[in-house]
Design an enzyme around this catalytic site. Sequence first.
Site, mmCIF file in Angstrom:
data_model
loop_
_atom_site.group_PDB
_atom_site.id
_atom_site.type_symbol
_atom_site.label_atom_id
_atom_site.label_comp_id
_atom_site.label_asym_id
_atom_site.label_seq_id
_atom_site.Cartn_x
_atom_site.Cartn_y
_atom_site.Cartn_z
ATOM 1 N N MET A 87 0.813 -1.211 0.000
ATOM 2 C CA MET A 87 0.000 0.000 0.000
ATOM 3 C C MET A 87 0.850 1.266 0.000
ATOM 4 S SD MET A 87 -2.812 -1.559 -0.208
ATOM 5 C CE MET A 87 -4.157 -0.433 0.129
ATOM 6 N N LEU A 90 4.498 4.222 -5.592
ATOM 7 C CA LEU A 90 5.910 4.028 -5.939
ATOM 8 C C LEU A 90 6.372 5.101 -6.920
ATOM 9 C CD1 LEU A 90 5.576 0.183 -6.253
ATOM 10 C CD2 LEU A 90 6.929 1.401 -4.517
ATOM 11 N N ASN A 104 1.044 -6.062 -10.213
ATOM 12 C CA ASN A 104 0.209 -5.589 -9.107
ATOM 13 C C ASN A 104 -1.172 -6.217 -9.240
ATOM 14 O OD1 ASN A 104 -0.558 -3.943 -6.850
ATOM 15 N ND2 ASN A 104 -1.632 -2.572 -8.280
ATOM 16 N N HIS A 106 -5.124 -5.200 -8.145
ATOM 17 C CA HIS A 106 -5.923 -4.071 -7.664
ATOM 18 C C HIS A 106 -7.375 -4.519 -7.548
ATOM 19 C CE1 HIS A 106 -7.025 0.087 -6.995
ATOM 20 N NE2 HIS A 106 -8.010 -0.081 -7.856
ATOM 21 N N THR A 138 3.322 0.310 -14.135
ATOM 22 C CA THR A 138 3.971 1.434 -14.817
ATOM 23 C C THR A 138 3.947 2.620 -13.848
ATOM 24 O OG1 THR A 138 1.856 2.105 -15.768
ATOM 25 C CG2 THR A 138 3.240 0.632 -17.105
ATOM 26 N N GLU A 140 2.385 5.314 -13.767
ATOM 27 C CA GLU A 140 1.059 5.870 -13.477
ATOM 28 C C GLU A 140 0.277 4.894 -12.591
ATOM 29 O OE1 GLU A 140 -2.660 7.754 -16.014
ATOM 30 O OE2 GLU A 140 -0.778 7.320 -17.027
ATOM 31 N N LEU A 141 -0.283 5.400 -11.493
ATOM 32 C CA LEU A 141 -0.924 4.549 -10.473
ATOM 33 C C LEU A 141 -2.069 3.714 -11.057
ATOM 34 C CD1 LEU A 141 -1.117 3.924 -7.375
ATOM 35 C CD2 LEU A 141 -2.881 5.692 -7.297
HETATM 36 C C1 GAR Z 1 -6.191 -7.049 -1.723
HETATM 37 O O1 GAR Z 1 -7.580 -6.985 -1.863
HETATM 38 C C2 GAR Z 1 -5.516 -6.289 -2.828
HETATM 39 O O2 GAR Z 1 -6.187 -6.374 -4.059
HETATM 40 C C3 GAR Z 1 -5.563 -4.887 -2.310
HETATM 41 O O3 GAR Z 1 -5.328 -4.993 -0.934
HETATM 42 C C4 GAR Z 1 -5.739 -6.279 -0.478
HETATM 43 C C5 GAR Z 1 -4.563 -6.929 0.196
HETATM 44 O O4 GAR Z 1 -4.952 -8.121 0.819
HETATM 45 N N1 GAR Z 1 -4.581 -4.060 -2.943
HETATM 46 C C6 GAR Z 1 -4.710 -2.753 -3.073
HETATM 47 O O5 GAR Z 1 -5.657 -2.127 -2.660
HETATM 48 C C7 GAR Z 1 -3.559 -2.095 -3.795
HETATM 49 N N2 GAR Z 1 -3.783 -0.678 -3.908
HETATM 50 P P1 GAR Z 1 -3.866 -9.196 1.213
HETATM 51 O O6 GAR Z 1 -2.813 -8.489 2.067
HETATM 52 O O7 GAR Z 1 -4.631 -10.197 2.017
HETATM 53 O O8 GAR Z 1 -3.291 -9.766 -0.044
#
Ligand code: GAR
Length: 206
Positions: A87, A90, A104, A106, A138, A140-141
């Site tokens: 979280m 970068l 990643n 998302h 990349t 861009e977020l």
């Molecule tokens: C997951 O749902 C993932 O998709 C999300 O955080 C959670 C992590 O759960 N990622 C983001 O929001 C990235 N911005 P986990 O630690 O149990 O894998």
Amino acid sequence: NKNVVILISGRGSNMQSIVNANIIGAKIVAVISNRPDAGGLAWAQERGIATAVLNHRDFDNREAFDAQLQQVIDAYQPDLVVLAGFMRILTANFCLHYQNRMLNIHPSLLPSFKGLHTHQAAIDAGCKLAGCTVHFVTPELDHGPIISQGAVPILPDDSADDLAARILTVEHQLYPQAVADFVTGRLSVQDGKVINAQPTDAQNKL
Ligand code: GAR
């Protein structure tokens, strides 16, 4: 074997799904967290996986944190870096260093709902479907070339947590498959376009 470094910030259920998949040709060489209290660290340690913590609060700015993170990661000579609930935003330099070899996941159907609070945002928008996206990173977020997506319904009385749990089960199918496809060389990115020589089983089943 391809060396895989996984970055986490929390419980690490996606990291666990990748480790538990026992992907042929992938060696999980390290799990690295920016938070000392990330639950996933103990889980990885119990399985004999090397772990490291780099607390972003110990750094003055993003550039300094990312530069040190890059050093820690590169000590493991990764072929692939996997962001699994990592979280932190970068820096461009960091993203470009791992260009075409960093993934990643998302929790939304990109390009909708980038950033945080994706589940509540999809509910508030009145969407009937939500889901998750695996993509190359990349600068861009939440914007890189898309590898796979899974969709689930949004049900009338869903809370954000209900929806998050429904999407998470799909995340746990898609992410190990993407890592497996990458390490075998089926999956790559060229000129910003994803090449997937053999579409994934997990994607076909959805
Ligand atoms: C997951 O749902 C993932 O998709 C999300 O955080 C959670 C992590 O759960 N990622 C983001 O929001 C990235 N911005 P986990 O630690 O149990 O894998």
